[in-house]
Design a protein around this motif. Structure first.
Motif, PDB file in Angstrom:
ATOM      1  N   ALA A  65     -37.915  43.542  -6.832  1.00 13.61           N
ATOM      2  CA  ALA A  65     -38.275  42.125  -6.782  1.00 13.61           C
ATOM      3  C   ALA A  65     -38.054  41.544  -5.388  1.00 13.61           C
ATOM      4  N   ILE A  66     -36.938  41.877  -4.758  1.00 16.82           N
ATOM      5  CA  ILE A  66     -36.690  41.337  -3.423  1.00 16.82           C
ATOM      6  C   ILE A  66     -37.650  41.957  -2.403  1.00 16.82           C
ATOM      7  N   GLY A  67     -38.047  43.199  -2.647  1.00 14.88           N
ATOM      8  CA  GLY A  67     -39.046  43.816  -1.768  1.00 14.88           C
ATOM      9  C   GLY A  67     -40.375  43.093  -1.834  1.00 14.88           C
ATOM     10  N   ARG A  68     -40.795  42.737  -3.050  1.00 12.21           N
ATOM     11  CA  ARG A  68     -42.055  42.002  -3.208  1.00 12.21           C
ATOM     12  C   ARG A  68     -41.966  40.614  -2.574  1.00 12.21           C
ATOM     13  N   LEU A  69     -40.810  39.964  -2.735  1.00 14.60           N
ATOM     14  CA  LEU A  69     -40.644  38.627  -2.156  1.00 14.60           C
ATOM     15  C   LEU A  69     -40.616  38.693  -0.625  1.00 14.60           C
ATOM     16  N   GLU A  70     -39.958  39.689  -0.076  1.00 14.05           N
ATOM     17  CA  GLU A  70     -39.935  39.856   1.379  1.00 14.05           C
ATOM     18  C   GLU A  70     -41.342  40.083   1.934  1.00 14.05           C
ATOM     19  N   ASP A  71     -42.127  40.889   1.215  1.00 13.85           N
ATOM     20  CA  ASP A  71     -43.513  41.121   1.653  1.00 13.85           C
ATOM     21  C   ASP A  71     -44.315  39.823   1.637  1.00 13.85           C
ATOM     22  N   LYS A  72     -44.100  39.021   0.593  1.00 16.51           N
ATOM     23  CA  LYS A  72     -44.824  37.752   0.485  1.00 16.51           C
ATOM     24  C   LYS A  72     -44.393  36.786   1.594  1.00 16.51           C
ATOM     25  N   ILE A  73     -43.096  36.748   1.879  1.00 14.21           N
ATOM     26  CA  ILE A  73     -42.597  35.884   2.947  1.00 14.21           C
ATOM     27  C   ILE A  73     -43.181  36.303   4.294  1.00 14.21           C
ATOM     28  N   GLU A  74     -43.308  37.614   4.498  1.00 17.46           N
ATOM     29  CA  GLU A  74     -43.764  38.133   5.785  1.00 17.46           C
ATOM     30  C   GLU A  74     -45.266  37.989   5.971  1.00 17.46           C
ATOM     31  N   THR A  75     -46.032  38.242   4.921  1.00 15.42           N
ATOM     32  CA  THR A  75     -47.491  38.300   5.062  1.00 15.42           C
ATOM     33  C   THR A  75     -48.221  37.094   4.483  1.00 15.42           C
ATOM     34  N   GLY A  76     -47.582  36.363   3.573  1.00 14.57           N
ATOM     35  CA  GLY A  76     -48.267  35.264   2.908  1.00 14.57           C
ATOM     36  C   GLY A  76     -48.148  33.955   3.653  1.00 14.57           C
ATOM     37  N   THR A  77     -48.948  33.014   3.241  1.00 11.25           N
ATOM     38  CA  THR A  77     -48.857  31.669   3.800  1.00 11.25           C
ATOM     39  C   THR A  77     -47.781  30.880   3.062  1.00 11.25           C
ATOM     40  N   LEU A  78     -47.459  29.705   3.605  1.00  6.63           N
ATOM     41  CA  LEU A  78     -46.470  28.867   2.930  1.00  6.63           C
ATOM     42  C   LEU A  78     -46.959  28.441   1.553  1.00  6.63           C
ATOM     43  N   GLU A  79     -48.252  28.220   1.422  1.00  7.04           N
ATOM     44  CA  GLU A  79     -48.812  27.870   0.115  1.00  7.04           C
ATOM     45  C   GLU A  79     -48.613  28.999  -0.893  1.00  7.04           C
ATOM     46  N   ASP A  80     -48.715  30.239  -0.408  1.00 13.41           N
ATOM     47  CA  ASP A  80     -48.491  31.381  -1.304  1.00 13.41           C
ATOM     48  C   ASP A  80     -47.062  31.383  -1.841  1.00 13.41           C
ATOM     49  N   ILE A  81     -46.112  31.038  -0.999  1.00 11.21           N
ATOM     50  CA  ILE A  81     -44.712  31.033  -1.422  1.00 11.21           C
ATOM     51  C   ILE A  81     -44.431  29.848  -2.339  1.00 11.21           C
ATOM     52  N   ILE A  82     -45.023  28.686  -2.005  1.00 16.96           N
ATOM     53  CA  ILE A  82     -44.807  27.509  -2.852  1.00 16.96           C
ATOM     54  C   ILE A  82     -45.263  27.780  -4.278  1.00 16.96           C
ATOM     55  N   ASN A  83     -46.336  28.546  -4.411  1.00 15.19           N
ATOM     56  CA  ASN A  83     -46.878  28.864  -5.742  1.00 15.19           C
ATOM     57  C   ASN A  83     -46.489  30.284  -6.188  1.00 15.19           C
ATOM     58  N   TYR A  84     -45.390  30.791  -5.630  1.00 20.63           N
ATOM     59  CA  TYR A  84     -45.018  32.183  -5.880  1.00 20.63           C
ATOM     60  C   TYR A  84     -44.620  32.413  -7.334  1.00 20.63           C
ATOM     61  N   GLU A  85     -45.173  33.465  -7.911  1.00 18.40           N
ATOM     62  CA  GLU A  85     -44.776  33.947  -9.231  1.00 18.40           C
ATOM     63  C   GLU A  85     -44.677  35.462  -9.151  1.00 18.40           C
ATOM     64  N   ASP A  86     -43.525  35.980  -9.515  1.00 16.78           N
ATOM     65  CA  ASP A  86     -43.341  37.432  -9.447  1.00 16.78           C
ATOM     66  C   ASP A  86     -44.216  38.103 -10.496  1.00 16.78           C
ATOM     67  N   GLU A  87     -44.930  39.130 -10.071  1.00 20.58           N
ATOM     68  CA  GLU A  87     -45.852  39.802 -10.986  1.00 20.58           C
ATOM     69  C   GLU A  87     -45.151  40.483 -12.152  1.00 20.58           C
ATOM     70  N   LYS A  88     -43.880  40.806 -11.965  1.00 20.97           N
ATOM     71  CA  LYS A  88     -43.122  41.455 -13.040  1.00 20.97           C
ATOM     72  C   LYS A  88     -42.108  40.508 -13.683  1.00 20.97           C
ATOM     73  N   LYS A  89     -42.252  39.226 -13.391  1.00 19.15           N
ATOM     74  CA  LYS A  89     -41.447  38.172 -14.030  1.00 19.15           C
ATOM     75  C   LYS A  89     -39.946  38.374 -13.830  1.00 19.15           C
ATOM     76  N   HIS A  90     -39.537  38.821 -12.653  1.00 17.82           N
ATOM     77  CA  HIS A  90     -38.106  39.019 -12.397  1.00 17.82           C
ATOM     78  C   HIS A  90     -37.422  37.670 -12.165  1.00 17.82           C
ATOM     79  N   PRO A  91     -36.161  37.523 -12.617  1.00 17.15           N
ATOM     80  CA  PRO A  91     -35.454  36.239 -12.436  1.00 17.15           C
ATOM     81  C   PRO A  91     -35.298  35.803 -10.992  1.00 17.15           C
ATOM     82  N   LEU A  92     -35.478  36.701 -10.034  1.00 16.14           N
ATOM     83  CA  LEU A  92     -35.360  36.323  -8.628  1.00 16.14           C
ATOM     84  C   LEU A  92     -36.361  35.232  -8.262  1.00 16.14           C
ATOM     85  N   ALA A  93     -37.500  35.194  -8.948  1.00 15.36           N
ATOM     86  CA  ALA A  93     -38.493  34.163  -8.653  1.00 15.36           C
ATOM     87  C   ALA A  93     -37.942  32.762  -8.896  1.00 15.36           C
TER      88      ALA A  93
END
Length: 241
Positions: A65-93
């Protein structure tokens, strides 16, 4: 003299007969206190392996989960993070959502905040949610630490008790032959062996999981700081900072 040697050899052969000194036979003939110690240690060992299996799976999912979030932080836009939903529904989201909620709900109430104040407020909300995630992952680890430290002493208690019974039997029967001494000592030492068998995996797993938990917490803490800073810059009042 010859007869004495023959008798000693017969006693020794009987004392080390595998059929008489098998683990199952020794356990079945053990003192009730020793049996109770063995039952406790076997239960502890079973429960430890259950906790270890659950925690290793949980940590694998958390690292993913933290790996997916780190990838999103690095490659995604701020809008992507604002609307972030973990694809595997991990509580880290929920950590990201806590920061987003603080921004949405608190921006109007803090219109005159400086940039660092906005960042601190968002980061504080995210770290509060992160503490919930860490508590969830830490659940069960104290039990591993307890078993790792206590199981050898519980086993040692069973060993001491068994050896005491052996010496009591020697004194009552006035018989110091191997056939009398060996079974009692062997069944007593089984308790120490089971105690170590329960403690060693428990303490190794505790150390491994504690280390992994620290690394995971550090990675999430870094992400929290980066995201809170990016969010604060975008939504800070003009001219502040």
């Amino acid at each position: 003299m010859a007869a004495s040697l023959i008798n000693f050899a017969a006693e020794a052969a009987g004392a080390i007969n595998p059929a008489d000194l098998s683990i199952m036979t020794l356990v079945s003939h053990a003192d009730p206190v020793v049996k109770g110690v063995l039952i406790i240690l076997v239960f502890f060992s079973f429960w430890c392996w259950t906790v270890m299996f659950d925690k290793f799976i949980a940590m694998a999912k958390a690292n993913g989960a933290i790996g997916r979030l780190e990838d999103k932080i690095e490659t995604g836009t701020l809008e992507d993070i604002i609307n972030y939903e973990d694809e595997k529904k991990h509580p880290l989201a929920l950590v990201v959502e806590a920061g987003n909620s603080e921004w949405r709900e608190g921006s109007g109430e803090h219109a005159h905040e400086a940039l660092h104040e906005v960042r601190d407020r968002i980061e504080h909300a995210m770290r509060l949610e992160l503490s919930n995630e860490i508590r969830r992952l830490n659940k069960g680890l104290p039990f591993l630490a307890t078993v790792g430290s206590a199981a050898p002493f519980i086993g040692l208690f069973g060993t001491v008790w068994g050896i005491m019974n052996t010496f009591t039997s020697i004194g009552a029967n006035r018989d110091t032959s191997l056939a009398t001494v060996a079974p009692g000592i062997a069944e007593a030492l089984i308790a120490t062996g089971i105690g170590l068998a329960a403690a060693i995996p428990a303490i190794m797993a505790y150390n491994k999981l504690s280390t992994d938990m620290g690394r995971y917490s550090g990675r999430v803490g870094t992400v929290v700081g980066i995201y809170a800073g990016r969010l604060a810059k975008r939504f800070a009042p003009a001219g502040k900072g």
